[in-house]
Design an enzyme around this catalytic site. Structure first.
Site, PDB file in Angstrom:
ATOM      1  N   ASP A 117       0.861  -1.216  -0.005  1.00 33.18           N
ATOM      2  CA  ASP A 117      -0.115  -0.244   0.209  1.00 33.18           C
ATOM      3  C   ASP A 117       0.947   1.078   0.099  1.00 33.18           C
ATOM      4  O   ASP A 117       0.466   2.224  -0.045  1.00 33.18           O
ATOM      5  CB  ASP A 117      -0.830  -0.031   1.277  1.00 33.18           C
ATOM      6  CG  ASP A 117      -2.016  -0.999   0.943  1.00 33.18           C
ATOM      7  OD1 ASP A 117      -2.462  -1.190   0.051  1.00 33.18           O
ATOM      8  OD2 ASP A 117      -2.633  -1.543   1.964  1.00 33.18           O
ATOM      9  N   ASP A 179      -4.846  -5.894  -6.351  1.00 27.48           N
ATOM     10  CA  ASP A 179      -4.901  -4.587  -5.924  1.00 27.48           C
ATOM     11  C   ASP A 179      -3.258  -4.108  -6.102  1.00 27.48           C
ATOM     12  O   ASP A 179      -3.099  -2.973  -6.370  1.00 27.48           O
ATOM     13  CB  ASP A 179      -5.175  -4.231  -4.547  1.00 27.48           C
ATOM     14  CG  ASP A 179      -6.334  -5.098  -3.924  1.00 27.48           C
ATOM     15  OD1 ASP A 179      -6.389  -6.213  -4.547  1.00 27.48           O
ATOM     16  OD2 ASP A 179      -6.946  -4.429  -3.030  1.00 27.48           O
TER      17      ASP A 179
HETATM   18  N1  GLY Z   1      -6.880  -2.371  -1.791  1.00 30.96           N
HETATM   19  C1  GLY Z   1      -8.019  -2.770  -0.941  1.00 30.96           C
HETATM   20  C2  GLY Z   1      -9.160  -2.283  -1.431  1.00 30.96           C
HETATM   21  O1  GLY Z   1      -9.315  -2.560  -2.765  1.00 30.96           O
HETATM   22  O2  GLY Z   1      -9.996  -2.751  -0.549  1.00 30.96           O
END
Ligand code: GLY
Length: 407
Positions: A117, A179
């Site tokens: 992240d 993600d």
């Molecule tokens: N990257 C976390 C989500 O999309 O919830």
């Protein structure tokens, strides 16, 4: 003969002007950006002067729930302020964008724990800050963040370990989530802007290995791909936020469309363009009538199930770029018109928050299996919505691509 040619030319010009006009007439991007500007000014009024960032509001809630800078969503609020500044050039908003961006600096401290992240956190904030100001001190932070992200790369598997904290907790030795495709962008950028050249190879390898293992034959993706740390072998595809291991989680598929479009932009390798088309096509083929998906595409029944407007915002931004990059005119047209339908519907009273609260959008779903942020307003939906509007505005007015190329 000559007369016929003139008539044909006149007619074709008419059709082109009509379609362009239609596009603009039905979609008043300036008014929508103005709406976003009003909403975000109200959010600024609501926030106390602290480093806490707005994250989400459940339906009926009037004030943002705030999070500290370590939350994965902390980069989106400064990013929204930068996009707003990009359009309106308001110095007060720029000051606020700088203030909130700089709160995130501790994230790149050497002893600060990291997961994938860091890409979202730093590239949406500092990435936009550098893009719009060219200030070298922002570049330094982006390069430090890319270095930290690269530490999670496992050369045996060929991908980044997305969630170190899930290794023990879930028994997923090397996990790579879809993600994480989004966060290859900071590696590409760094490799071309003074960082280690190997970041480029890491990003390409991550995209290739994910393409091979994290997708089903039809182009839909798993949320999490689990690998053996030692042998590098793919073990299984599972879900964390989707309905089931075999289902197509809406936001995950939107991340995939955006991610592979960006990888194609950065590499110009056609296999990534063809793959971006494949993951986009299944998403588009399976959308409900208003082009805003339910939170998962494989729910046994959609009755009473919430939508996920955040997936639509991400997908619309990605499809506008995909349309720009396309080498096939019909596909380009398909992606651009789909993005416009999404943005039009997101901008209707059904999906805009308006007086309900200070966010841009409602009806987003964060994590349904954990019963968290269901039918809510969520900051990343607003971020990709204003990004898509900015991209749309740029391509209409300048008639050339709006791309955040790292070159
Ligand atoms: N990257 C976390 C989500 O999309 O919830």
């Amino acid at each position: 003969m000559k007369k016929h040619i003139y008539i044909l030319l006149f007619f074709s010009l008419g059709v082109i002007m009509y379609s362009f006009g239609q596009d603009r007439k039905t979609f008043k991007v300036k008014d929508i950006l103005r709406y976003c500007d009003n909403q975000l000014k109200r959010t600024l009024g609501e926030l106390k002067d602290s480093s806490f960032m707005p994250r989400s509001m459940n339906s009926g809630q009037k004030k943002w729930s705030l999070v500290g800078i370590h939350d994965w969503t902390s980069g989106f609020w400064p990013g929204i302020l930068w996009y707003d500044y990009e359009y309106f050039r308001n110095d007060r908003i720029k000051e606020k964008a700088i203030q909130y961006t700089e709160y995130l600096q501790p994230l790149v401290n050497p002893n600060q724990k990291v997961d994938h992240d860091i890409g979202f956190q730093i590239f949406c904030s500092y990435g936009n800050a550098y893009r719009l100001t060219g200030d070298e001190k922002y570049k330094k932070i982006i390069l430090e963040a890319a270095a930290k992200l690269s530490e999670l790369y496992n050369p045996v598997v060929g991908t980044i370990l997305s969630w170190p904290n899930m290794v023990q907790k879930m028994g997923w030795p090397h996990n790579t989530i879809i993600d994480n495709m989004m966060n290859l962008e900071i590696l590409f950028w760094a490799s071309k802007n003074g960082g280690d050249k190997r970041y480029y190879d890491m990003a390409v390898s991550h995209a290739m290995v994910t393409k091979k293992n994290a997708f089903r034959e039809n182009g839909s993706c798993f949320h999490v791909a689990v690998y053996d740390t030692i042998s590098g072998k793919f073990i299984k595809g599972v879900t964390n936020q989707g309905y089931s291991d075999g289902s197509m989680w809406a936001r995950g598929q939107a991340w995939a469309i955006y991610g592979y479009t960006m990888v194609y932009r950065e590499t110009l390798d056609k296999q990534f363009l063809r793959f971006a088309e494949k993951v986009a096509n299944i998403y588009l083929d399976r959308l409900p009538e208003d082009y805003i998906p339910y939170w998962d595409f494989d729910l046994p029944s959609i009755q009473d199930e919430p939508k996920d407007a955040s997936a639509a915002a991400i997908a619309s931004s990605a499809l506008l770029e995909l349309a720009q990059l396309e080498d096939n005119k019909e596909m380009a047209e398909r992606y651009r018109s789909a993005a416009i339908v999404m943005l039009n519907n997101l901008s209707s009273k059904k999906y805009q928050s308006r007086n309900a609260n200070n966010s841009f959008l409602k009806h987003c779903t964060g994590n349904h299996p954990s019963k968290y942020e269901i039918d809510a307003s969520i900051i990343y939906a607003d971020y990709y919505y204003i990004e898509a509007l900015t991209r749309y505005n740029f391509t209409c007015n300048a008639l050339r691509p709006y791309m955040r190329s790292s070159k």
